[in-house]
Design an enzyme around this catalytic site. Sequence first.
Site, PDB file in Angstrom:
ATOM      1  CB  CYS A   1     -18.554 -24.353 -22.311  1.00  0.00           C
ATOM      2  SG  CYS A   1     -18.840 -22.630 -21.833  1.00  0.00           S
TER       3      CYS A   1
ATOM      4  CB  CYS B   1     -11.315 -20.850 -20.784  1.00  0.00           C
ATOM      5  SG  CYS B   1     -12.607 -21.459 -19.662  1.00  0.00           S
ATOM      6  CG  ASP B   2     -12.457 -21.054 -25.682  1.00  0.00           C
ATOM      7  OD1 ASP B   2     -12.785 -21.715 -24.681  1.00  0.00           O
ATOM      8  OD2 ASP B   2     -13.226 -20.841 -26.624  1.00  0.00           O
ATOM      9  CE  LYS B   3      -9.082 -18.195 -28.943  1.00  0.00           C
ATOM     10  NZ  LYS B   3     -10.360 -18.633 -28.372  1.00  0.00           N
TER      11      LYS B   3
ATOM     12  CD  GLU C   1     -14.451 -18.602 -30.528  1.00  0.00           C
ATOM     13  OE1 GLU C   1     -13.521 -19.364 -30.233  1.00  0.00           O
ATOM     14  OE2 GLU C   1     -15.455 -18.438 -29.804  1.00  0.00           O
TER      15      GLU C   1
ATOM     16  CG  ASP D   1     -13.074 -17.221 -26.611  1.00  0.00           C
ATOM     17  OD1 ASP D   1     -12.314 -16.563 -25.879  1.00  0.00           O
ATOM     18  OD2 ASP D   1     -12.702 -17.749 -27.663  1.00  0.00           O
TER      19      ASP D   1
ATOM     20  CB  SER E   1     -17.723 -20.876 -30.625  1.00  0.00           C
ATOM     21  OG  SER E   1     -17.992 -21.694 -29.514  1.00  0.00           O
TER      22      SER E   1
END
EC number: 4.2.1.9
Length: 619
Positions: free
Chosen positions: A198, A122-124, A494, A81, A520
Site C-alpha cells: 500500500c 507486506c506487513d508481517k 490493528e 492486513d 495499521s
Amino acid sequence: MPHYRSRTSTHGRNMAGARALWRATGMKDGDFGKPIIAVVNSFTQFVPGHVHLRDLGALVASEIEAAGGVAKEFNTIAVDDGIAMGHGGMLYSLPSRELIADSVEYMVNAHCADAMVCISNCDKITPGMLMAAMRLNIPVVFVSGGPMEAGKITSPVDGKVIAKLDLVDAMIKAADPNVSDAEAEEVERSACPTCGSCSGMFTANSMNCLTEAIGLALPGNGTIVATHAWRKGLFEQAGRLVVELCRRYYEQDDASVLPRSIATKSAFENAMTLDVAMGGSTNTVLHLLAAAQEAGVDFTMSDIDRISRRVPCLCKAAPATDKYHIEDVHRAGGILGILGELGRADLLDLSCGNVHSGTLGEAINQWDINGGAGEAAQKFFRAAPGGIPTTVAFSQDATFLTLDMDRQTGCIRDKAHAYSQDGGLAVLYGNLAEKGCIVKTAGVDESQWVFTGRARVFESQEDAVEGILGDRVQAGDVVIIRYEGPKGGPGMQEMLYPTSYLKSKGLGKTCALFTDGRFSGGSSGLVIGHASPEAAEGGTIGLVEEGDTIEIDIPNRRIHLAVGDTVLAERRAAMQARGEQAWQPVDRERVVSQALRAYAALATSADRGAVRDLSQLKR
C-alpha cells in the site's frame, strides 16, 4: 575457515540418499560443490503486495546460478492486513510473523542452505523474514516486491490529477454518510491501482525502508514502485550479490557479511533514527524490537525513547499528509536521501556496514542526490509511477521530469527546515503505560499534542466500532480499547477501522484513542497503542472506568489516568478478586482457535516486541 553448510547433505558416501534426492530436484554432478542458496519467496494471490512475485523467485534464481550458485526456492505464508482488517482474521496477522520466522528457519536448517535471498513485501512478511535472518545468521540479501502506485482521481476536463488516494481514503469515504455511493465507489475503484504494498508510509513500506537502513537491502528497496522496470535490477543484483557474500564468508572467512555483523546495536539505532525521521508506522517498533532480540542485540524501548527525543521529523508521507506518498519519497531521493540529511545532522553511525557498499557513509556518498551522488543515482530516483492499473511487475518505465531536491519545503527536509524538531514517533510513559506506549506524532495535529478527555471504555475493537458508528463517542472523548494486546486478543489486532471511523464522523482532531492493541500504518490522529503491560497482563488500562479523565502530554512524553493511587489500588484488588476471570474482558464473544491460544500462551507485551517468551518452555 567456515565450511559450506550444504556439504552436510552433499558430500560423503553416507549422504548418497540425500544426493539422490538432490539430483531429483535437477542438480548435476558439478552442482555439489557450489553454495546452495535459498530463495525465500512469499508469492500469493491473496495479497496485492505479493501477487506479482510468482516469477521473481525464478528471476533471482537465474542470477544466482549464473554467478555460480545453486538456487532452491520455497514460499512462506503472507497475510494481507487490509483484507484481514475489521473481523476475526486480524487476530492471525501478528502471530503469522512468528510462523514465517519459524518456517524459514525450518526450511533453511532442514536442507542446510548456505545463504538466502528474502523476497518479502507486506506487513508481517518482512519482519518475519528479518527475524529468521537474525536467528540463522547466514549471508542474506532482502529484496521486496515494492510499493503500490498511489491511486489518483483526475479532472474530467484536462485529465490532470486532482487528488491522490490510498486504501485509507476508501475506508473513510465508505463510512461517511455524507458521501454519495457514487463518490465512495469512485474512490474504492481508484485507491489501489497496481500490485505492490500500500502506497503510503504504512507498515510494509516502513519495514522495507528500514531494511535499507539496517544494511540488508539494496538502495531503492523501500521506495521504487513495484511496476517500474528499473526495480528488476534490484532482483538481479540480489541474486548476484548473495553468491559474492557466500564466497566472502565461506571461502575468505569474512564474517563481516553476516546479518548479525551488519545488524549491530548501532545499525538498529540507525534504523530507528530513520523511522523517527520519516514518521514510520508504529508497528515498526514491535518488529525492530523482535528482530533485535533474535540478533542478540540489547535494543529496548528506552533506546527508542532516547532516539525519539533527539531526532526531528524530516519526511512526511500518507497517512501523515495527503500531499506525498512513497513514490514522492523516491523522487526526493528515497531512503538514502533521508539518511543523508540525518548524517549531515550527525545523527547516524556512518561506520555501520551493509551488504552492498562497505559502510553506510559510503552508501550515502554514492546514492544521496543532495550529497553529490553521481548520474546513476540521479537517474534512478527519477523512476515514476506509470498511472496504468496492473498486477504486473516491471511493466512501465515512466520517469519524473525533475527530482525533488528542495530540502526546505519539499517531501524530504533538512534538519533546519524539519516538519518538526520533535520526531515522527514518540514513547509515552505514565500510570497507564508503565513500560511505555507508542504514538505516531507525525500523524497528530499539533493542536492535540496536549489533550485531556473523558474515557469511553470498550472491551474489544468490535464494540468500539459499534460505539463510534452509533454516535456514543463525542468530541473530547478518549476511546479506550482494551484486551486487544498480544495475549488478550490474542494477536494484537490493528485498529484501522476505529481510527478511520473517527475521521469519517468528523472526530479525527477532537478525540483520542488509547489501546493495548496496535495500529495499521494507515492510521493517523491522536491514536496511541502498544500499552504495556497490556490489560491481560495486569496493565492499568484494564482498570480504567467509564468517564475517568485521561491526560496526554506528547511534548513531555506522558500519559496519565487521573485517578488517585488509593482508588486504583481498590480497583486492582477488586479485579484480582475475580479469580480466574480477572484481567479478562466481560461478556466478549470471540472464538479463539487452538492455534491462537498457543500463541497467546507464550506472547509477551508490546514493549518486548510481542515475541514469544520461550523461557517458559522447560527443556
